[in-house]
Design an enzyme around this catalytic site. Sequence first.
Site, short mmCIF file in Angstrom:
data_model
loop_
_atom_site.label_atom_id
_atom_site.label_comp_id
_atom_site.label_asym_id
_atom_site.label_seq_id
_atom_site.Cartn_x
_atom_site.Cartn_y
_atom_site.Cartn_z
N ARG A 1 -35.19 -11.39 28.49
CA ARG A 1 -35.48 -10.44 27.39
C ARG A 1 -34.41 -9.37 27.24
NH1 ARG A 1 -40.79 -10.98 29.44
NH2 ARG A 1 -41.94 -12.47 28.18
N LYS B 1 -22.58 -7.15 17.05
CA LYS B 1 -23.03 -8.35 16.32
C LYS B 1 -22.79 -9.56 17.22
CE LYS B 1 -22.50 -7.26 11.43
NZ LYS B 1 -21.76 -7.58 10.19
N GLU C 1 -7.35 -8.46 10.47
CA GLU C 1 -8.49 -7.55 10.69
C GLU C 1 -7.99 -6.13 10.99
OE1 GLU C 1 -11.54 -8.44 10.10
OE2 GLU C 1 -11.74 -10.59 10.48
N LYS D 1 -13.78 1.35 13.49
CA LYS D 1 -15.01 0.54 13.54
C LYS D 1 -16.14 1.31 14.22
CE LYS D 1 -17.22 -3.78 14.25
NZ LYS D 1 -17.16 -5.22 14.38
N GLU E 1 -26.05 -2.54 9.63
CA GLU E 1 -25.55 -2.94 8.30
C GLU E 1 -26.61 -2.84 7.21
OE1 GLU E 1 -22.60 -6.12 8.31
OE2 GLU E 1 -23.14 -6.57 6.24
N ARG F 1 -21.67 -0.34 6.73
CA ARG F 1 -21.02 -1.34 7.59
C ARG F 1 -20.52 -2.54 6.78
NH1 ARG F 1 -22.68 -3.25 13.72
NH2 ARG F 1 -21.03 -4.83 13.92
N ASN G 1 -16.64 -5.99 5.64
CA ASN G 1 -16.54 -7.36 5.12
C ASN G 1 -15.51 -7.48 4.01
OD1 ASN G 1 -18.59 -8.22 6.85
ND2 ASN G 1 -20.19 -7.62 5.40
N HIS H 1 -14.10 -10.82 3.05
CA HIS H 1 -14.84 -11.84 3.77
C HIS H 1 -15.63 -12.78 2.86
CE1 HIS H 1 -13.57 -9.61 7.23
NE2 HIS H 1 -14.26 -10.34 8.07
N HIS I 1 -14.85 -16.38 3.60
CA HIS I 1 -15.84 -17.36 4.07
C HIS I 1 -15.87 -18.59 3.18
CE1 HIS I 1 -18.47 -14.50 6.72
NE2 HIS I 1 -17.48 -15.06 7.40
N HIS J 1 -10.03 -17.92 10.72
CA HIS J 1 -10.87 -16.88 10.11
C HIS J 1 -10.02 -15.73 9.54
CE1 HIS J 1 -14.20 -14.08 9.58
NE2 HIS J 1 -13.54 -13.20 10.31
P1 NAD Z 1 -11.53 -17.72 19.57
O1 NAD Z 1 -12.45 -17.03 20.46
O2 NAD Z 1 -11.83 -19.15 19.23
O3 NAD Z 1 -10.05 -17.63 20.15
C1 NAD Z 1 -9.00 -18.29 19.47
C2 NAD Z 1 -8.25 -19.23 20.42
O4 NAD Z 1 -7.41 -18.44 21.25
C3 NAD Z 1 -9.13 -20.05 21.35
O5 NAD Z 1 -8.58 -21.33 21.44
C4 NAD Z 1 -8.99 -19.34 22.69
O6 NAD Z 1 -9.14 -20.21 23.78
C5 NAD Z 1 -7.60 -18.80 22.63
N1 NAD Z 1 -7.34 -17.59 23.38
C6 NAD Z 1 -8.14 -16.51 23.50
N2 NAD Z 1 -7.50 -15.53 24.15
C7 NAD Z 1 -6.27 -16.01 24.47
C8 NAD Z 1 -5.14 -15.46 25.13
N3 NAD Z 1 -5.11 -14.19 25.54
N4 NAD Z 1 -4.07 -16.25 25.28
C9 NAD Z 1 -4.06 -17.52 24.79
N5 NAD Z 1 -5.07 -18.08 24.14
C10 NAD Z 1 -6.17 -17.33 23.98
O7 NAD Z 1 -11.38 -16.99 18.15
P2 NAD Z 1 -11.27 -15.46 17.70
O8 NAD Z 1 -10.35 -15.48 16.56
O9 NAD Z 1 -11.03 -14.55 18.83
O10 NAD Z 1 -12.74 -15.15 17.19
C11 NAD Z 1 -13.29 -15.83 16.10
C12 NAD Z 1 -14.79 -15.72 16.18
O11 NAD Z 1 -15.15 -14.33 16.12
C13 NAD Z 1 -15.50 -16.39 15.02
O12 NAD Z 1 -16.55 -17.17 15.54
C14 NAD Z 1 -16.06 -15.23 14.20
O13 NAD Z 1 -17.27 -15.57 13.57
C15 NAD Z 1 -16.27 -14.20 15.27
N6 NAD Z 1 -16.28 -12.82 14.76
C16 NAD Z 1 -17.30 -12.01 15.15
C17 NAD Z 1 -17.34 -10.70 14.73
C18 NAD Z 1 -18.43 -9.79 15.20
O14 NAD Z 1 -18.54 -8.67 14.71
N7 NAD Z 1 -19.24 -10.21 16.16
C19 NAD Z 1 -16.32 -10.19 13.91
C20 NAD Z 1 -15.27 -11.03 13.55
C21 NAD Z 1 -15.27 -12.35 13.98
N1 GLY Z 2 -17.11 -7.78 11.63
C1 GLY Z 2 -17.94 -7.02 10.78
C2 GLY Z 2 -18.93 -6.19 11.50
O1 GLY Z 2 -18.91 -6.08 12.69
O2 GLY Z 2 -19.78 -5.63 10.86
#
Ligand code: NAD
Ligand code: GLY
Length: 369
Positions: free
Chosen positions: A124, A146, A188, A230, A240, A244, A248, A251, A255, A269
């Site tokens: 939980r 998030k 970003e 942020k 949001e 917030r 986006n 986005h 998307h 992305h």
């Molecule tokens: P990811 O986590 O897939 O990382 C990208 C690639 O880089 C992967 O192959 C990973 O293994 C590699 N990698 C990571 N760190 C590394 C390093 N230091 N050296 C070498 N390789 C490395 O992708 P991302 O771009 O970090 O994140 C994308 C995700 O984040 C999406 O799923 C998106 O929906 C999510 N996201 C969430 C929020 C939120 O607010 N929670 C905001 C924006 C995006």
């Molecule tokens: N990435 C957008 C948010 O965190 O609200």
Amino acid sequence: MTTSETIRVGLGERSYDVIVGPGVLARAGELTRPLLKRSRVAIVTDATVAGLHLPALNAALDAAGIAHEAIVLPPGEQTKSFAQLEHVCRALLAARLERGDLVVALGGGVIGDLVGLAAGLVRRGMGFVQIPTTLLAQVDSSVGGKTAINAPEGKNLIGLFHQPRLVLADTAVLGTLPLRELKAGYAEVVKYGLIGDAPFFDWLDSDGAKLLSGDLAALTRAVAASVTAKAGVVERDETETGERALLNLGHTFGHALEAATGFSQRLLHGEGVAIGMKLAFDLSAALGACDGQVPGRVATHLARMGLPHRIADIAGARLSTDELLRHMAQDKKVEAGKLTFILARGIGEAFIAKDVDADAVRAVLNKAE
Ligand code: NAD
Ligand code: GLY
């Protein structure tokens, strides 16, 4: 020598620090220790990051006398799945982690989003620490709580708000990130300038190339500025209900582009966000919200940084306007048939527009290069 900066995310009893700077990973043990009820944690990471940075985290925890075990997942967006969520939850239970123990997410946004959700569900709600290793994760996904996995029905549709207890953003770790991923994360970063900070955009316009060449001082300044922006938004609107949504920017277009390219390596992305932000400025200009020259300034900056900014920059067959509009109509930001977009009156002056007419969007997409 570049020193670290600490940004506080002030959310009452759920407040936490984001520590940004080179060498923070090596201090993970001493920084995490005060949060622990007993000296043990579980680490969740992906196989790529494990090969590069898990030994440093293990050494930092060993030095602080913290027992640890690692759960290593496959890299990539497919990992944000029900199957991997179940795997992580059950692995945390098998490791006999208690409610007061912490889970450490070492990786990019995929790992952070999945681990945050698993931590929010197991017993939980357990605490977790984010150690983001991509630029995107350091400036965006690791801060703000998030969490999500993807469903067959769409991206990020299964999730909850669950704030981390601590975020450790080691900018030196970005040195192993492929340039394409670094650039995608840069989208970003520039987003924060475009939303609400014109002087930050100006600094990026003159010094942004340093970031992409791995200059630690520039990276630390950019990550700290992004996290500060942020944190302010999250403090004012954690779940949001209003402001917030500004985060986006780009986005809704992004998307749709990601969906039309099957969420594949064809378009990362952040690349979708870069093209989406340019389209959001095109739409702002078309609706008379901003001066007609502003989209060109955004495009010039993105191009100079080597980021895609036109639909035509996406490799492969041209994406159709009808298909993109179909994806936008399915977007969760649709209310009563009207599209919600983040528009701008100028650089650093974004606002939420809730009643954007689909015909105006169609016209912008038809005209877009
Ligand atoms: P990811 O986590 O897939 O990382 C990208 C690639 O880089 C992967 O192959 C990973 O293994 C590699 N990698 C990571 N760190 C590394 C390093 N230091 N050296 C070498 N390789 C490395 O992708 P991302 O771009 O970090 O994140 C994308 C995700 O984040 C999406 O799923 C998106 O929906 C999510 N996201 C969430 C929020 C939120 O607010 N929670 C905001 C924006 C995006
Ligand atoms: N990435 C957008 C948010 O965190 O609200």
